[in-house]
Motif scaffolding. Structure first.
Motif, PDB file in Angstrom:
ATOM      1  N   SER A  79     -12.391 -36.731 130.883  1.00 32.75           N
ATOM      2  CA  SER A  79     -13.631 -37.350 131.301  1.00 32.75           C
ATOM      3  C   SER A  79     -13.830 -38.591 130.450  1.00 32.75           C
ATOM      4  CB  SER A  79     -14.800 -36.392 131.117  1.00 32.75           C
ATOM      5  OG  SER A  79     -15.816 -36.729 132.010  1.00 32.75           O
ATOM      6  N   ALA A  80     -14.589 -39.533 130.989  1.00 34.06           N
ATOM      7  CA  ALA A  80     -14.914 -40.743 130.229  1.00 34.06           C
ATOM      8  C   ALA A  80     -16.402 -40.711 129.887  1.00 34.06           C
ATOM      9  CB  ALA A  80     -14.595 -41.975 131.055  1.00 34.06           C
ATOM     10  N   PHE A  81     -16.721 -41.212 128.712  1.00 31.97           N
ATOM     11  CA  PHE A  81     -18.109 -41.170 128.232  1.00 31.97           C
ATOM     12  C   PHE A  81     -18.509 -42.525 127.649  1.00 31.97           C
ATOM     13  CE2 PHE A  81     -16.644 -36.793 128.001  1.00 31.97           C
ATOM     14  CZ  PHE A  81     -17.707 -36.083 128.518  1.00 31.97           C
ATOM     15  N   ASP A  82     -19.814 -42.740 127.583  1.00 34.63           N
ATOM     16  CA  ASP A  82     -20.392 -43.882 126.866  1.00 34.63           C
ATOM     17  C   ASP A  82     -19.809 -45.208 127.351  1.00 34.63           C
ATOM     18  OD1 ASP A  82     -22.311 -44.788 125.062  1.00 34.63           O
ATOM     19  OD2 ASP A  82     -20.853 -45.011 123.444  1.00 34.63           O
ATOM     20  N   PHE A  83     -19.749 -45.369 128.676  1.00 31.70           N
ATOM     21  CA  PHE A  83     -19.275 -46.619 129.274  1.00 31.70           C
ATOM     22  C   PHE A  83     -20.414 -47.621 129.206  1.00 31.70           C
ATOM     23  CE2 PHE A  83     -18.325 -48.778 133.557  1.00 31.70           C
ATOM     24  CZ  PHE A  83     -17.491 -49.719 132.977  1.00 31.70           C
ATOM     25  N   LYS A  84     -20.167 -48.769 128.543  1.00 30.09           N
ATOM     26  CA  LYS A  84     -21.297 -49.687 128.336  1.00 30.09           C
ATOM     27  C   LYS A  84     -20.823 -51.093 127.992  1.00 30.09           C
ATOM     28  CE  LYS A  84     -21.694 -48.216 123.512  1.00 30.09           C
ATOM     29  NZ  LYS A  84     -22.347 -47.215 122.667  1.00 30.09           N
ATOM     30  N   PRO A  85     -21.677 -52.089 128.287  1.00 27.35           N
ATOM     31  CA  PRO A  85     -21.397 -53.432 127.796  1.00 27.35           C
ATOM     32  C   PRO A  85     -21.699 -53.489 126.302  1.00 27.35           C
ATOM     33  CG  PRO A  85     -23.456 -53.420 129.049  1.00 27.35           C
ATOM     34  CD  PRO A  85     -22.923 -52.015 129.069  1.00 27.35           C
ATOM     35  N   GLN A  86     -20.862 -54.167 125.549  1.00 25.46           N
ATOM     36  CA  GLN A  86     -21.083 -54.350 124.115  1.00 25.46           C
ATOM     37  C   GLN A  86     -21.688 -55.735 123.883  1.00 25.46           C
ATOM     38  OE1 GLN A  86     -20.758 -52.357 121.479  1.00 25.46           O
ATOM     39  NE2 GLN A  86     -19.566 -50.614 122.240  1.00 25.46           N
ATOM     40  N   PRO A  87     -22.381 -55.933 122.749  1.00 25.99           N
ATOM     41  CA  PRO A  87     -23.027 -57.232 122.507  1.00 25.99           C
ATOM     42  C   PRO A  87     -22.057 -58.415 122.469  1.00 25.99           C
ATOM     43  CG  PRO A  87     -23.803 -55.577 120.937  1.00 25.99           C
ATOM     44  CD  PRO A  87     -22.679 -54.953 121.689  1.00 25.99           C
ATOM     45  N   ASN A  88     -20.762 -58.157 122.243  1.00 25.71           N
ATOM     46  CA  ASN A  88     -19.791 -59.254 122.161  1.00 25.71           C
ATOM     47  C   ASN A  88     -19.262 -59.681 123.528  1.00 25.71           C
ATOM     48  OD1 ASN A  88     -18.135 -57.116 122.805  1.00 25.71           O
ATOM     49  ND2 ASN A  88     -16.984 -57.121 120.895  1.00 25.71           N
ATOM     50  N   GLY A  89     -19.872 -59.170 124.615  1.00 28.89           N
ATOM     51  CA  GLY A  89     -19.455 -59.583 125.951  1.00 28.89           C
ATOM     52  C   GLY A  89     -18.343 -58.735 126.539  1.00 28.89           C
ATOM     53  N   LEU A  90     -17.818 -57.786 125.758  1.00 26.76           N
ATOM     54  CA  LEU A  90     -16.803 -56.871 126.262  1.00 26.76           C
ATOM     55  C   LEU A  90     -17.487 -55.565 126.672  1.00 26.76           C
ATOM     56  CD1 LEU A  90     -14.147 -57.546 123.468  1.00 26.76           C
ATOM     57  CD2 LEU A  90     -14.260 -58.574 125.748  1.00 26.76           C
ATOM     58  N   MET A  91     -16.722 -54.605 127.184  1.00 32.78           N
ATOM     59  CA  MET A  91     -17.298 -53.294 127.506  1.00 32.78           C
ATOM     60  C   MET A  91     -16.370 -52.218 126.968  1.00 32.78           C
ATOM     61  SD  MET A  91     -16.707 -53.229 131.606  1.00 32.78           S
ATOM     62  CE  MET A  91     -15.155 -53.741 132.314  1.00 32.78           C
ATOM     63  N   SER A  92     -16.950 -51.061 126.694  1.00 31.09           N
ATOM     64  CA  SER A  92     -16.170 -49.997 126.063  1.00 31.09           C
ATOM     65  C   SER A  92     -16.463 -48.665 126.725  1.00 31.09           C
ATOM     66  CB  SER A  92     -16.496 -49.919 124.564  1.00 31.09           C
ATOM     67  OG  SER A  92     -17.845 -49.547 124.365  1.00 31.09           O
ATOM     68  N   TYR A  93     -15.516 -47.733 126.549  1.00 31.65           N
ATOM     69  CA  TYR A  93     -15.728 -46.364 127.015  1.00 31.65           C
ATOM     70  C   TYR A  93     -14.857 -45.448 126.167  1.00 31.65           C
ATOM     71  CZ  TYR A  93     -11.191 -46.630 129.426  1.00 31.65           C
ATOM     72  OH  TYR A  93      -9.850 -46.759 129.713  1.00 31.65           O
ATOM     73  N   PHE A  94     -15.212 -44.162 126.171  1.00 30.36           N
ATOM     74  CA  PHE A  94     -14.475 -43.163 125.399  1.00 30.36           C
ATOM     75  C   PHE A  94     -13.590 -42.349 126.325  1.00 30.36           C
ATOM     76  CE2 PHE A  94     -14.009 -38.966 123.329  1.00 30.36           C
ATOM     77  CZ  PHE A  94     -13.507 -39.364 122.099  1.00 30.36           C
ATOM     78  N   ASP A  95     -12.311 -42.262 125.978  1.00 30.72           N
ATOM     79  CA  ASP A  95     -11.344 -41.435 126.692  1.00 30.72           C
ATOM     80  C   ASP A  95     -11.216 -40.123 125.920  1.00 30.72           C
ATOM     81  OD1 ASP A  95      -8.777 -40.196 127.223  1.00 30.72           O
ATOM     82  OD2 ASP A  95      -8.130 -42.051 128.188  1.00 30.72           O
ATOM     83  N   GLN A  96     -11.715 -39.049 126.525  1.00 32.40           N
ATOM     84  CA  GLN A  96     -11.808 -37.765 125.818  1.00 32.40           C
ATOM     85  C   GLN A  96     -10.433 -37.188 125.485  1.00 32.40           C
ATOM     86  OE1 GLN A  96     -13.704 -34.703 128.119  1.00 32.40           O
ATOM     87  NE2 GLN A  96     -14.381 -33.579 126.336  1.00 32.40           N
ATOM     88  N   LYS A  97      -9.487 -37.342 126.403  1.00 33.16           N
ATOM     89  CA  LYS A  97      -8.162 -36.758 126.187  1.00 33.16           C
ATOM     90  C   LYS A  97      -7.467 -37.400 124.986  1.00 33.16           C
ATOM     91  CE  LYS A  97      -4.202 -35.518 129.111  1.00 33.16           C
ATOM     92  NZ  LYS A  97      -3.700 -35.769 130.469  1.00 33.16           N
ATOM     93  N   ARG A  98      -7.653 -38.707 124.826  1.00 30.65           N
ATOM     94  CA  ARG A  98      -6.977 -39.443 123.756  1.00 30.65           C
ATOM     95  C   ARG A  98      -7.865 -39.657 122.536  1.00 30.65           C
ATOM     96  NH1 ARG A  98      -5.988 -40.538 128.690  1.00 30.65           N
ATOM     97  NH2 ARG A  98      -3.840 -40.416 129.436  1.00 30.65           N
ATOM     98  N   ALA A  99      -9.120 -39.160 122.596  1.00 32.67           N
ATOM     99  CA  ALA A  99     -10.088 -39.311 121.495  1.00 32.67           C
ATOM    100  C   ALA A  99     -10.135 -40.757 121.017  1.00 32.67           C
ATOM    101  CB  ALA A  99      -9.754 -38.362 120.344  1.00 32.67           C
ATOM    102  N   THR A 100     -10.191 -41.671 121.988  1.00 31.44           N
ATOM    103  CA  THR A 100     -10.100 -43.100 121.688  1.00 31.44           C
ATOM    104  C   THR A 100     -11.157 -43.859 122.485  1.00 31.44           C
ATOM    105  OG1 THR A 100      -7.701 -42.897 121.361  1.00 31.44           O
ATOM    106  CG2 THR A 100      -8.542 -45.107 121.795  1.00 31.44           C
ATOM    107  N   PHE A 101     -11.812 -44.807 121.817  1.00 32.13           N
ATOM    108  CA  PHE A 101     -12.670 -45.762 122.514  1.00 32.13           C
ATOM    109  C   PHE A 101     -11.807 -46.955 122.926  1.00 32.13           C
ATOM    110  CE2 PHE A 101     -15.912 -43.566 119.990  1.00 32.13           C
ATOM    111  CZ  PHE A 101     -16.938 -43.419 120.910  1.00 32.13           C
TER     112      PHE A 101
END
Length: 472
Positions: A79-101
């Protein structure tokens, strides 16, 4: 053309059942209150099926009119979590399987990633990229503890989870680390100390305070903690068993998510309030905090009518124009509570946007923000033959600037003529063609912006690869 993945055993109601270029398992959603304009940008949301997170788990960008802009299948991430725009103009999300943002740019390319340092495994709940390029994240830390001396009936070998907060510099070095074990007592938790497994703290949000220190939200302590970012010392504790403040004009929050500090110094959070055993109306809340006299005053709060109980997850976001964007996390389906996933309010408290995925689809958080998507893929064009001709379906996943499509067709793949132009209405636009000669079997579309400039073209497709081969 590309074929969407086969649907799962119990597929969701499709968001776009008649589309040719959209996967069938993007969950259906209903916009109960569409926004009057799209000026504030787009919604970033990552729905998943509550009990089986691999079904219909997506990163989605949706307009506030309910138009799908972007999808990215995340079923292989668990599952993916915390999908959001970041203040630096990029966007991020958390990949649960890989424990990686993962951090993506406006072309939807991964340009950076974050994992926890010092041998810890990153937790899904928050990634804050700071103005100086550092990043804040959390890790959950399991230890075996003898709780028989701490609580009557406590286990001698309880599996107890604490919290690690880390700040990473742009080279991913851990430059600050804070451990809940050094600052909180086991008895500060609101969890049962007689359980064999106890998640003591359950940190779920980090925020940079206006003075440069840290704010931490700990759900399983019903506590907001201010932490000195230089020394790691706890500066104050708000809510829960170790509360140091006097609450004025309202009861304390409980099981909360998503602490933030506004420019005026007020603190906002999403107050879940209840548990699955004891449902309660969740609310968005804003406190004026007096750190000298140790008082917090409720200056604003919002409870939905009918009430929504976010059993877990959820957030509130303050937009630059003063509007409030709420995600209700996982709404309860208990009688008397409404099933809604997102609500936007104006400063007067009027609902100006509201939507819901079909139950049981939920999202950890949702955000509203400006976005310009410039995919470096080509537009997609597929066809489907029917009794009266052919249907062309075409779209451009992630492109925000497409106003219309020009459709080309003909009998020679390299010399096609314009046969149609259509306004882009939703994610996919369609053209139905009937009565065309069998020899006219090559097609292509061009995506145009609002001024008619061409932004990109699909590949040429053939509706009959035997008579009209594509080997050119």
């Amino acid at each position: 053309g590309a074929h969407p993945a086969p649907p799962p055993d119990n597929p969701p109601n499709a968001a776009y059942p008649n589309a040719l270029t959209v996967p069938r398992n993007i969950p259906h959603f209903t916009v109960n209150v569409p926004a009057t304009s799209n000026s504030e940008g787009y919604i970033f949301v990552a729905p998943f099926y509550w009990t089986r997170s691999t079904i219909g788990s997506y990163l989605l960008i949706i307009s506030t009119q309910g138009k799908l802009v972007y999808y990215q299948d995340e079923s292989n991430a668990l599952s993916a979590f915390d999908f959001k725009p970041q203040p630096n103009g990029l966007m991020s999300y958390f990949d649960q399987k890989r424990a990686t943002f993962y951090v993506m740019d406006s072309h939807y390319e991964v340009v950076n990633s974050y994992q926890a340092g010092d041998g810890y495994t990153a937790d899904l709940h928050d990634l804050q990229i700071l103005p100086n390029g550092d990043a804040l994240l959390m890790a959950y830390d399991d230890e075996t503890m003898d709780l028989s001396t701490v609580a009557p009936g406590g286990k001698k070998d309880a599996d107890v989870t604490g919290l690690i907060v880390q700040e990473l510099d742009p080279s991913k070095n851990v430059i600050f680390e804070w451990r809940s074990w050094d600052h909180f007592n086991v008895t500060d938790t609101n969890q049962l100390l007689t359980d064999p497994q106890i998640d003591l703290v359950h940190g779920n949000a980090l925020a940079l305070a206006n003075d440069g220190n840290l704010l931490l939200s700990s759900r399983n302590q019903s506590e907001i903690t201010k932490i000195n970012r230089q020394t790691g010392d706890v500066m104050w504790r708000l809510g829960g068993k170790a509360n140091q403040f006097k609450f004025i004009g309202g009861e304390p929050f409980a099981y909360q998510h998503d602490v933030r500090q506004l420019p005026n110094g007020d603190i906002t959070l999403f107050d879940n309030q209840g548990t699955q055993q004891n449902p309660a109306a969740s609310r968005a809340i804003e406190y004026k905090i007096d750190e000298k006299n140790m008082t917090v005053t409720v200056v604003w709060s919002y409870t939905h009518n009918p009430p929504v109980f976010g059993t877990f997850m959820g957030n509130q976001e303050r937009l630059p124009d003063g509007d409030i964007f709420l995600s209700w996390g996982a709404p309860s389906q208990v009688k008397g509570y409404a099933w809604i996933n997102m609500t936007e309010l104006n400063p007067a408290g009027k609902t100006i946007f509201e939507m819901a995925f079909d139950a049981p689809y939920v999202s950890y958080r949702a955000f509203l923000g400006p976005w310009e998507g410039l995919p470096n893929t080509d537009p997609t064009l597929v066809f489907k033959a029917d009794s009266s001709g052919i249907l062309l379906g075409y779209s451009w996943n992630g492109a925000t600037n497409v106003a219309s499509y020009r459709v080309f067709g003909g009998s020679q793949p390299l010399s096609l003529n314009k046969i149609d132009q259509e306004t882009a209405v939703d994610f996919e636009t369609q053209t139905h063609l009937s009565g065309i000669p069998a020899t006219e079997c090559y097609f292509q579309v061009a995506a145009l912006d609002k001024n008619g400039n061409e932004l990109g073209r699909s590949k040429v497709i053939s509706t009959d690869t035997t008579k009209c081969p594509l080997g050119y």
